[in-house]
Scaffold this motif. Sequence first.
Motif, mmCIF file in Angstrom:
data_model
loop_
_atom_site.group_PDB
_atom_site.id
_atom_site.type_symbol
_atom_site.label_atom_id
_atom_site.label_comp_id
_atom_site.label_asym_id
_atom_site.label_seq_id
_atom_site.Cartn_x
_atom_site.Cartn_y
_atom_site.Cartn_z
ATOM 1 N N SER A 1 26.603 40.024 -12.665
ATOM 2 C CA SER A 1 25.645 39.573 -11.520
ATOM 3 C C SER A 1 25.282 40.304 -10.160
ATOM 4 O O SER A 1 24.099 40.808 -9.074
ATOM 5 N N GLU A 2 25.558 42.060 -10.193
ATOM 6 C CA GLU A 2 24.858 43.278 -8.947
ATOM 7 C C GLU A 2 23.452 43.134 -9.403
ATOM 8 O O GLU A 2 22.634 43.655 -9.387
ATOM 9 N N GLN B 1 21.939 41.725 -11.152
ATOM 10 C CA GLN B 1 20.394 40.771 -11.331
ATOM 11 C C GLN B 1 20.273 40.753 -9.910
ATOM 12 O O GLN B 1 19.040 40.656 -9.596
ATOM 13 N N GLN B 2 20.702 41.447 -8.072
ATOM 14 C CA GLN B 2 20.182 41.612 -7.473
ATOM 15 C C GLN B 2 19.231 42.516 -7.263
ATOM 16 O O GLN B 2 18.110 42.487 -6.382
ATOM 17 N N HIS B 3 19.265 43.672 -8.692
ATOM 18 C CA HIS B 3 18.435 44.838 -7.867
ATOM 19 C C HIS B 3 17.079 43.933 -9.575
ATOM 20 O O HIS B 3 16.848 45.022 -10.073
ATOM 21 N N ASN B 4 16.495 43.163 -8.492
ATOM 22 C CA ASN B 4 15.310 42.128 -9.357
ATOM 23 C C ASN B 4 13.607 42.172 -8.443
ATOM 24 O O ASN B 4 13.286 41.711 -8.681
ATOM 25 N N GLY C 1 16.759 43.508 -13.374
ATOM 26 C CA GLY C 1 18.002 42.844 -12.765
ATOM 27 C C GLY C 1 18.192 41.851 -13.635
ATOM 28 O O GLY C 1 19.132 40.987 -13.858
#
Length: 501
Positions: free
Chosen positions: A11-12, A14-17, A52
């Motif tokens: 989940s972390e 995925q946030q950096h996308n 992400g």
Amino acid sequence: MTFGGSVVSFSELQQHNKPDDCWISLYGHVYDVSEFLKQHPGGARRILKYAGNDATKGFGMTHSERYMERYLQKDWYKGEVELAPEKISKEAGKRKKIADKEPKRKDKKRSTFKETFKEKGKTVEKPKLGYILSLGDFEAVAMNVLPEEIRAYISSGSDDEITVRENRKALGRIFFRPRCLVDVSRNTIDTNILGQHSKLPFLISPIAGSEMVSQEGDISISKVAGEHGIIPVIPKNDSSSISNSDQPVFYQYSFDTEEAIIRAPEIVSNIQRKYPNIKALFVSVDNDCAGNLEKLRKYESKVGKDPQGLQPGDINRPSYAPTWRDLLRLKTSTDIPIILKGLQREEDIVKAARLGFDGALISNHGGRQVDCSRSSIEILYNAKKQMKEKNVSADGFELFVEGGFRRGSDIVKALCLGAKPALGRSILYSGVYGEAGVNKALYIMEQDINRVMKLLGANSVSDLNEDFLDCESLNFKATLTDQLYNENYMPLPGPKGRRGN
């Protein structure tokens, strides 16, 4: 690079996308590649579609794992991804488990492909190397055993791939005029290229995708080329093992940013330090933007789909393309001979000679840039005519040509027209057999060239000239069928939807 330490939840990740905050997972390792986006030779878009998320399969389609050590900086490493079976590829999870059991050893050689290949549930066996009789045979094997995505990457041309096919067809429109009753018992095929002796009268072009075919990639090709007395052309960002050696080399470079062209003298000096015996610099001039490799993107979509759908080629890469003025400044800043790689107009070739450049490599980038460009061999023929008409001396100005060469007869045709040919894809395909395959490919070409020259009544490369050729059909786009080439051709697919009930 040492792995381990912190765990990054999926989940972390995925946030950096986003372009300014882009993390990806490779083989279970998480990296912040935000800084690398602008440097990536293939353009930022290819990385951003995995932002992400896990990029293992897409990365593995075009690179070997040693690219990670070469390009990814230690401080970009964020930790190990927490496995999420629905999101992380099975391949990444499998590789992570293996890495946990057996630490990675740098000295351990790993072959990318085995003697048998599995695709879509079918096992394909390679024929024994002794059954390979031509470079076309190597291509046929590669088209059978390489994964579909890799075949698409290597074979793709731009748009409808007309130029890809025209490179091959044009060579078939040139015919020979053999001389008989000539003593050819002491025939030789060695020559000089840019003042350097070469046992074989051709170059091997820098080849994108060599590490997808063979684990050692450009290293094994350069090594075998050297063993055959061919001066290797080292590609930009290479990992060649022959740096800092006494072996003569040529080097290929492309200036993709304005900063790079400003720093050109410094960059060339760095290349000289790494390769103290560099004999020429081939500078790419045909990369104003990326070609539209439509076939490649359609096959790529099977690996990692772009959520916005398939997009045309990235017209904003590179961010800067050099001009005549830029390259003239480069020429005056170094004593290394400068060869302009990618010229496609007779007028530009004449201009390069008049401006004092040391040569030109005529190339349409293997049909990967502007589709419907003329074949390289046709441009060469017309360029030589124009140089004669305008009294442009060829002294100190060497011509090279690449595109479509498969046979020794193709090589001899280029030599007759006054240019040293360069082989690219046709040598790349031999890599499916590793170094033994590259060695066999060069042996085949050596025998082929020797045979053709003897049958023409030519004792040496210096004997070859246009009198041996009939080029009247070259500029007429009549089509002659090359059956083996047609069988190897990987067609451009159409979009596929789901069949209704």
